[in-house]
Design an enzyme around this catalytic site. Structure first.
Site, short mmCIF file in Angstrom:
data_model
loop_
_atom_site.label_atom_id
_atom_site.label_comp_id
_atom_site.label_asym_id
_atom_site.label_seq_id
_atom_site.Cartn_x
_atom_site.Cartn_y
_atom_site.Cartn_z
N ASP A 120 0.82 -1.22 0.00
CA ASP A 120 0.00 0.00 0.00
C ASP A 120 0.85 1.27 0.00
OD1 ASP A 120 0.97 -0.39 2.58
OD2 ASP A 120 -0.98 -0.82 3.45
N ASN A 138 -7.08 -2.70 14.52
CA ASN A 138 -8.50 -2.87 14.15
C ASN A 138 -8.71 -4.06 13.22
OD1 ASN A 138 -7.55 -2.00 11.70
ND2 ASN A 138 -8.82 -0.17 11.58
N HIS A 194 -7.04 -4.68 10.36
CA HIS A 194 -6.79 -4.50 8.92
C HIS A 194 -5.53 -5.24 8.49
CE1 HIS A 194 -4.32 -0.50 9.51
NE2 HIS A 194 -3.54 -1.53 9.60
N GLU A 209 -9.52 -1.77 5.60
CA GLU A 209 -10.13 -1.45 6.88
C GLU A 209 -11.40 -2.29 7.10
OE1 GLU A 209 -8.19 0.05 8.66
OE2 GLU A 209 -7.87 2.15 8.20
P1 PGA Z 1 2.50 -1.63 12.77
O1 PGA Z 1 1.38 -1.63 11.63
O2 PGA Z 1 3.48 -2.70 12.41
O3 PGA Z 1 3.12 -0.24 12.70
O4 PGA Z 1 1.82 -1.90 14.05
C1 PGA Z 1 0.83 -2.84 11.22
C2 PGA Z 1 -0.34 -2.57 10.29
O5 PGA Z 1 -1.06 -1.58 10.50
O6 PGA Z 1 -0.52 -3.35 9.36
#
Ligand code: PGA
Length: 271
Positions: free
Chosen positions: A67, A136, A138, A143
């Protein structure tokens, strides 16, 4: 879904990095899907160390990131392209032809997303997709409420995601509101999905992903439909799992006999 629970974050990171090293040792021209985020920092450090040690090379691979923020140019310090360059690509002097991210500053983000999906298909699809998970639930920027059959497209970021990622932005900077992300179906098409989660902040999302219903409420739960998904956890990320005894019985200490003992210089797993 193979659930591997390790005693420490270091052990989990070595296992995740080891999967990538093993994939490239078996097939140097593999197509890799890559992820950004704090969880991945030590993974890229481990891969750089393994490459400098001569255990693995990335110059014949093709790498697609999950992404990119919409409206953020590639050379912007908060772009995911900048993250990948500084954490990985530049350290190994990887030629531009080996890696790709969606262009965040593309004039038509929807067209850019479609073209990105087509490029993955042209490359033959993804052999190994590295994933983190959001608090959350995702994966990528899919999302909650994302279609489980979605392809690469523009998604609006959830408030919690923007809050979680605000730590990477300055006090005067606005966290972007949309991103181009591979879709859930794009991720499910990968031949092997490898999700790494560490830390207690991920425990609820991890439990929903592995033991909850398959639901757009927790997009990562779609990995229950993947034929070859490996979830690598440390103790903290595993703490809300109800079937913990079972995972420990099947793979005690996260060991499944599939990974030869791997030494990554500078990363000595703590007990
Ligand atoms: P993080 O993000 O490794 O910074 O916790 C993971 C994600 O949101 O996929």
């Amino acid at each position: 879904m193979k659930v591997l629970i390790f005693r420490s974050r270091e052990r989990a990171v070595v296992r995740a990095a080891g999967e990538i090293v093993q994939q490239l040792q078996a097939r140097p021209a593999s197509v890799l899907g890559l992820a950004t985020g704090g969880t991945m920092d030590p993974v890229y450090a481990a891969l750089i160390a393994a490459a400098r040690d001569g255990q693995v090379a990335f110059d014949r691979a093709t790498m697609f990131n999950l992404d990119e923020y919409v409206g953020v140019p590639p050379d912007h310090p908060r772009s995911y392209e900048h993250y990948m360059r500084t954490h990985f690509f530049d350290a190994l002097n990887l030629p531009d032809r080996t890696w790709r991210l969606p262009r965040g500053d593309a004039p038509d983000p929807a067209a850019e997303a479609e073209a990105y999906e087509a490029r993955i298909a042209e490359a033959g699809g993804i052999d190994l997709q590295l994933l983190g998970i959001g608090a959350n639930g995702h994966i990528g920027f899919n999302e909650p409420s994302s279609s489980l059959s979605s392809r690469t497209r523009v998604k609006t970021l959830h408030r919690r995601t923007r809050d979680d990622n605000a730590r990477f932005f300055g006090p005067d900077e606005v966290v972007p509101t949309t991103a181009i992300t591979m879709g859930i179906a794009t991720i499910l098409d990968s031949r092997h999905a490898l999700l790494l989660a560490t830390g207690a902040a991920k425990a609820q999302a991890v439990a929903a992903m592995i033991e909850g219903p398959v639901s757009a409420r927790c997009p990562a739960s779609a990995l229950q439909l993947h034929r070859h998904a490996t979830v690598v956890l440390d103790e903290d990320a595993a703490q809300a799992l109800e079937l913990r005894d079972y995972y420990d019985t099947v793979h005690p200490d996260g060991e499944d006999g599939q990974m030869p003992a791997m030494r990554i210089p500078g990363l000595e797993p703590q007990a």
